[in-house]
Structure formats: structure tokens, C-alpha cells
Design a protein around this motif. Structure first.
Motif, mmCIF file in Angstrom:
data_model
loop_
_atom_site.group_PDB
_atom_site.id
_atom_site.type_symbol
_atom_site.label_atom_id
_atom_site.label_comp_id
_atom_site.label_asym_id
_atom_site.label_seq_id
_atom_site.Cartn_x
_atom_site.Cartn_y
_atom_site.Cartn_z
ATOM 1 N N HIS A 18 0.835 -1.202 0.000
ATOM 2 C CA HIS A 18 0.000 0.000 0.000
ATOM 3 C C HIS A 18 0.866 1.247 0.000
ATOM 4 O O HIS A 18 1.918 1.270 0.637
ATOM 5 C CB HIS A 18 -0.900 0.033 1.250
ATOM 6 C CG HIS A 18 -1.777 -1.153 1.386
ATOM 7 N ND1 HIS A 18 -2.825 -1.415 0.528
ATOM 8 C CD2 HIS A 18 -1.775 -2.177 2.289
ATOM 9 C CE1 HIS A 18 -3.421 -2.523 0.891
ATOM 10 N NE2 HIS A 18 -2.806 -3.012 1.948
ATOM 11 N N GLU A 21 -0.252 7.237 1.103
ATOM 12 C CA GLU A 21 -1.498 7.982 0.912
ATOM 13 C C GLU A 21 -2.715 7.072 1.048
ATOM 14 O O GLU A 21 -3.709 7.421 1.684
ATOM 15 C CB GLU A 21 -1.498 8.676 -0.453
ATOM 16 C CG GLU A 21 -0.464 9.783 -0.580
ATOM 17 C CD GLU A 21 0.971 9.291 -0.781
ATOM 18 O OE1 GLU A 21 1.197 8.097 -1.140
ATOM 19 O OE2 GLU A 21 1.892 10.103 -0.548
ATOM 20 N N ALA A 22 -2.648 5.878 0.451
ATOM 21 C CA ALA A 22 -3.755 4.926 0.557
ATOM 22 C C ALA A 22 -3.928 4.459 2.005
ATOM 23 O O ALA A 22 -5.059 4.282 2.482
ATOM 24 C CB ALA A 22 -3.523 3.730 -0.364
ATOM 25 N N THR A 25 -5.641 7.216 3.949
ATOM 26 C CA THR A 25 -7.041 7.251 3.521
ATOM 27 C C THR A 25 -7.818 6.120 4.169
ATOM 28 O O THR A 25 -8.942 6.311 4.642
ATOM 29 C CB THR A 25 -7.139 7.162 1.980
ATOM 30 O OG1 THR A 25 -6.486 8.312 1.428
ATOM 31 C CG2 THR A 25 -8.581 7.115 1.509
ATOM 32 N N TRP A 26 -7.235 4.922 4.214
ATOM 33 C CA TRP A 26 -7.903 3.786 4.869
ATOM 34 C C TRP A 26 -8.177 4.092 6.334
ATOM 35 O O TRP A 26 -9.294 3.876 6.819
ATOM 36 C CB TRP A 26 -7.056 2.514 4.741
ATOM 37 C CG TRP A 26 -7.541 1.425 5.638
ATOM 38 C CD1 TRP A 26 -8.665 0.648 5.459
ATOM 39 C CD2 TRP A 26 -6.974 1.023 6.886
ATOM 40 N NE1 TRP A 26 -8.802 -0.216 6.534
ATOM 41 C CE2 TRP A 26 -7.780 -0.001 7.417
ATOM 42 C CE3 TRP A 26 -5.843 1.444 7.606
ATOM 43 C CZ2 TRP A 26 -7.495 -0.624 8.626
ATOM 44 C CZ3 TRP A 26 -5.567 0.828 8.804
ATOM 45 C CH2 TRP A 26 -6.392 -0.189 9.298
ATOM 46 N N TRP A 88 -3.494 -3.960 6.198
ATOM 47 C CA TRP A 88 -2.920 -2.623 6.048
ATOM 48 C C TRP A 88 -1.720 -2.345 6.938
ATOM 49 O O TRP A 88 -0.830 -1.591 6.566
ATOM 50 C CB TRP A 88 -3.998 -1.573 6.339
ATOM 51 C CG TRP A 88 -5.019 -1.485 5.267
ATOM 52 C CD1 TRP A 88 -6.193 -2.189 5.177
ATOM 53 C CD2 TRP A 88 -4.961 -0.686 4.095
ATOM 54 N NE1 TRP A 88 -6.867 -1.858 4.038
ATOM 55 C CE2 TRP A 88 -6.126 -0.927 3.347
ATOM 56 C CE3 TRP A 88 -4.037 0.236 3.602
ATOM 57 C CZ2 TRP A 88 -6.391 -0.294 2.146
ATOM 58 C CZ3 TRP A 88 -4.300 0.874 2.405
ATOM 59 C CH2 TRP A 88 -5.463 0.599 1.690
#
Length: 116
Positions: A18, A21-22, A25-26, A88
């Protein structure tokens, strides 16, 4: 005499598949909408997410006592809030700390807790 609130902090590194930024956001768009009601239910006084270069985020909770962390962790709604965490977060690199925070300079510019 009132007990000084505790600071409970957690550092997180994202899993490498990941982007940073992702990952943020998560946390903000998927995790926090589920987590914040649990925090409020159990008396978490404050929560902040700080973005750092050494790791992907630094989470800071202000809590009245350690029991709040235990209550949050055992809440079935917390399990829902962290359901995607293993996809994540690289938990092998997480660092958890607990202690007191003493402010000396407030955002208002006021100096506090200094000897006279």
C-alpha cells in the motif's frame, strides 16, 4: 485530587503493498468511522493522528486510565473497527507507549507548568 490523563500512543507502518497515501485514507475514511464510536463509548478523551517520516502514522490517545484501553480492546465493535488491520498494518513494527504528557507551551502561546 484529579488524576492526570494518560497518553497512549501507537506507531504504525503500512504494509508495503500500500502507498502511504492509501494507508492514511484507509485509516481516516474506513477505520476511524468505526473506531470513534468505540472510543467515545469507553471514555477516550482525545485522539490524534500524526503523519511522520520514520513511520506511516503516530496515533495518540488521551485516556483517563489504562482500563479504557482494556475496555476498547475487548469491545466487539472494536473487532469490527480493526477487521482490515492485518491487510494494512505491519504489526511486527508497531510500537505502543503509555505515560503522562505534561504540556509547557500551549497553542495559545501560554506557558504552563513551569516553576515560578
Amino acid at each position: 485530587m484529579a488524576t492526570q490523563p494518560l497518553k497512549y500512543t501507537v506507531t504504525h507502518h503500512r504494509k508495503q503493498q500500500h502507498t502511504h497515501e492509501a494507508f492514511i485514507t484507509w485509516i481516516v475514511e474506513e477505520h476511524l468511522p468505526l473506531a470513534i464510536p468505540v472510543f467515545k463509548k469507553h471514555g477516550v478523551l482525545g485522539y490524534s493522528l500524526l503523519d511522520f517520516a520514520d513511520f506511516d502514522c503516530f496515533l495518540e490517545y488521551t485516556i483517563p486510565d489504562v482500563q479504557v484501553v482494556k475496555n476498547v480492546m475487548s469491545d466487539p465493535d472494536w473487532q469490527e473497527a480493526i477487521k482490515d488491520q492485518d491487510d494494512w498494518v505491519d504489526m511486527t513494527k508497531a510500537l505502543v507507549s503509555l505515560g503522562h504528557s505534561t504540556p509547557y507551551l500551549l497553542e495559545t502561546g501560554e506557558v504552563v507548568n513551569m516553576p515560578k
